[in-house]
Design a protein around this motif. Sequence first.
Motif, PDB file in Angstrom:
ATOM      1  N   LYS A 168     -35.106 -87.815 -42.897  1.00  0.00           N
ATOM      2  CA  LYS A 168     -35.246 -88.579 -44.140  1.00  0.00           C
ATOM      3  C   LYS A 168     -33.883 -89.073 -44.585  1.00  0.00           C
ATOM      4  CE  LYS A 168     -39.675 -87.487 -45.768  1.00  0.00           C
ATOM      5  NZ  LYS A 168     -40.519 -86.606 -46.554  1.00  0.00           N
ATOM      6  N   VAL A 169     -33.881 -90.272 -45.102  1.00  0.00           N
ATOM      7  CA  VAL A 169     -32.631 -90.889 -45.534  1.00  0.00           C
ATOM      8  C   VAL A 169     -32.837 -91.417 -46.942  1.00  0.00           C
ATOM      9  CG1 VAL A 169     -30.906 -92.658 -45.022  1.00  0.00           C
ATOM     10  CG2 VAL A 169     -32.211 -91.635 -43.158  1.00  0.00           C
ATOM     11  N   SER A 170     -31.830 -91.275 -47.765  1.00  0.00           N
ATOM     12  CA  SER A 170     -31.920 -91.858 -49.095  1.00  0.00           C
ATOM     13  C   SER A 170     -30.667 -92.655 -49.390  1.00  0.00           C
ATOM     14  CB  SER A 170     -32.075 -90.759 -50.147  1.00  0.00           C
ATOM     15  OG  SER A 170     -32.050 -91.350 -51.424  1.00  0.00           O
ATOM     16  N   HIS A 215     -38.733 -82.433 -46.423  1.00  0.00           N
ATOM     17  CA  HIS A 215     -39.539 -82.998 -47.513  1.00  0.00           C
ATOM     18  C   HIS A 215     -38.709 -83.975 -48.344  1.00  0.00           C
ATOM     19  CE1 HIS A 215     -43.079 -80.666 -46.749  1.00  0.00           C
ATOM     20  NE2 HIS A 215     -42.363 -79.557 -46.708  1.00  0.00           N
ATOM     21  N   SER A 216     -37.776 -83.421 -49.115  1.00  0.00           N
ATOM     22  CA  SER A 216     -37.008 -84.271 -50.031  1.00  0.00           C
ATOM     23  C   SER A 216     -35.967 -85.092 -49.271  1.00  0.00           C
ATOM     24  CB  SER A 216     -36.308 -83.387 -51.062  1.00  0.00           C
ATOM     25  OG  SER A 216     -35.357 -84.149 -51.759  1.00  0.00           O
ATOM     26  N   PRO A 217     -35.831 -86.374 -49.610  1.00  0.00           N
ATOM     27  CA  PRO A 217     -34.763 -87.163 -48.999  1.00  0.00           C
ATOM     28  C   PRO A 217     -33.411 -86.937 -49.671  1.00  0.00           C
ATOM     29  CG  PRO A 217     -36.098 -88.565 -50.414  1.00  0.00           C
ATOM     30  CD  PRO A 217     -36.698 -87.180 -50.487  1.00  0.00           C
ATOM     31  N   ILE A 218     -33.417 -86.132 -50.726  1.00  0.00           N
ATOM     32  CA  ILE A 218     -32.191 -85.916 -51.498  1.00  0.00           C
ATOM     33  C   ILE A 218     -31.631 -84.525 -51.177  1.00  0.00           C
ATOM     34  CG2 ILE A 218     -31.214 -85.904 -53.837  1.00  0.00           C
ATOM     35  CD1 ILE A 218     -32.689 -88.450 -53.297  1.00  0.00           C
TER      36      ILE A 218
END
Lengths: 578, 193
Positions: B36-38, B61-64
Amino acid sequence: MTKKLLTGNEAVARGFWQAGGKVVSAYPGTPSTEITENAAHYAELYAEWAPNEKVALEVALGAAVGGARSMAAMKHVGLNVAADPLFTAAYTGINAGLVIISADDPGMHSSQNEQDNRHYALAAKIPCLEPSDSAEALAFTELALDLSEEFDTPVLLRLTTRVSHGQSTVELSKRTEQSIKPYVRDIQKYVMAPAGARPRHAVLEKRMLELSAYAEKTEVNRLELRDKAIGIVCSGAAYQYVREALPQASVFKLGLVNPLPKQRLCDFSAAVEKLYVVEELDAFYEQQLKSWGIKCCGKELFSLLGEIFPPQIKTAITKQDTILHEETPNLPPRPPVLCAGCPHRATFTAIKKLKAPVMGDIGCYTLAAGPPLSAIDTTVCMGASVTMSHGLAKAQENAKVKPLSVLGESTFIHSGITGLINAVYNQAQITVVILDNSITAMTGHQHNPASGYNVRSLPAPVLDLAALSKACGVEYVKTVNPFDQKALTAALKGAQEFVGPAVIISKYPCILLPYVKRDKPLFVDWEICVGCKVCLSIGCPALSLKGTKTVIDSSQCTGCALCAGLCAKKAIYGRDNK
Amino acid sequence: MSSITNIMIAGVGGQGTILAGRIISLLALKATYDVKVSEVHGMSQRGGSVLTQVRYGDEVHSPIIDPGEVDILLAFEKLEALRMLPLLKPLGRMIVNSQEIPPLPVLNGSMIYPADIDQRLQTFSGSLSLLNAYELALQAGNDKAVNTVLLGKLSQNMAFSLSDWHQAISAAVKPQFEELNLRAFDLGAAYDD
Ligand SMILES: Cc1ncc(C[n+]2csc(CCOP(=O)(O)OP(=O)(O)O)c2C)c(N)n1
């Protein structure tokens, strides 16, 4: 099937294409812009930049009524502009599928407010889907079009910045062609005069009941039963944060966020010991749950402001203390600035001399509000510069100077033009300065009706802003190059003395456009520089103070010579000119 | 959650942080990780601070990245490195371009660019590589290649093979800049501190 890493925006464009979509109309706005830019890459799609979101939604509605699967994309505040067609399109319904994308911006990464557009779905009584990653962004776009046709309604797809601009893996499929449905004249369905609209309201209410029943069975609303001590209702980005923070907690993940699956949520609340609602911005689910008598905990623990991240979720729900890690304090901040060589800086340099109230607008030029330029008094919404200065002038009738309206050409076309017509019609004492940099710059360089190109960068007719202003009835219209400060100052002075509304088109292309030629960098002659710092007052990132004198960073300087013109000692010049 | 690698890329708008993030995520994807990338674009492009976050592992899960959970900080500018320092894991890794890009408040003389950044970075309990990626990029042929120089340095302690790095770079940059970027990458990869 191929797996790819896509942004949520790329995934929406892909989903629309896969679902046999045809027509896309949009107005740019962060974080929604790349949806349309990507849609324009698919040869099977017709994509366009519209002058504003109301136009975009109406075009998409017309295409849907005309039998083609259609999409209108915008940022959250864009839906305010498009709210008028939205509410009545909910009455008429569609023919082929219509999906409306609202990209919300919790945390206001690049917006003037952080309104929660789930309320629009509730108020307009249309279904709303909210994906939590790129794979869902693709799947939900396809689903939105199916739902739209199944229930004969526009469907809202709500994204947020983290989903729009976050990347995650997506399985790609082929396009399923959809034949264009015949256009059938149906006055009762599409003419929303009172006689036709009253029965359509009944249709709308009945449809919402059917959608509520659908919400109870759709798989996009998903029960994930794990440890029953904690149950959490969530959707979108917040779902990912919840899974990150509390992997053991039970979750009811909403994919269809309007209307809500009341029965399933009641069952969930009964199945878990303690129920929480984790949602960014407003208490949209929480209030509805509470109105049904379900006990839950939401905004007592979580802020109504900004984003909610995993550490806050963990701390709030488990009551465990977590160590706070914050960025190093007291460092110089690094705010965005107008680029070196930006023509807006030249316009504001001349405007500041007038010492008049400046009603600003939204675009790159909003950056002139910050120090050291501090050249804008207000920024509210697109187009408000023109109208607010007219209002201000009416209030301050005895003021000696006319207020100024300052806005970009894209903003002028979006919604400044109606304000200008009003200004002429009602004899406003204002000066409107249109900063025409031949591109919609702030959102990342999109073409617009004045730039001469369309969304695919193919030549398009050019809107003549001067002729348009004259056609509105403005008698004082001047077009000037802002780097010719003398001419601009004279034009501004003339406009301020003119009785009635005046328009100045300050025209010079954005320095970041590839075709714009840069001049050789200038330098500061330290033999002459007295360190008065006047050149620093324009906030150019190529200029800085070294000890007591100014230096120019030659890697940034574009040779625009705005600073040189301000230097009383003539200490700034090009290597060749002396 | 220790099976997840958290990489934070901090820099100044226009420095190519987004491309660096894309190259790392292509590698992770090829290695069949969940990725995942943010990143946030928009306003911040105009010379402001920019941040790209890449997370990969078995399931992300979270991109952060949670504050304090950064494994690797790839900082394109010294002040930005210092700003993000407290977000690293105590035994994390920091790769810092020693280039100084003064922000506006410094340019106009209303604040000063901290003179002690190197010392403050040295206090970091994990590993620190401070290199002049700007000079190395110029050496490779263009200052725009700062990002691939830093990726070269990053590659020294990563599980991805050299040929995978080269492939990912070739796939991510425009053909006319491929050679330049591969050269820049190799300079970074050969840099010893
Ligand atoms: C209703 C609405 N739609 C879209 C936006 C996003 N937006 C902010 S500035 C801008 C365009 C600015 O273009 P222009 O007026 O030409 O100024 P420039 O940035 O080129 O200086 C847009 C589309 C918004 N803030 N509000």
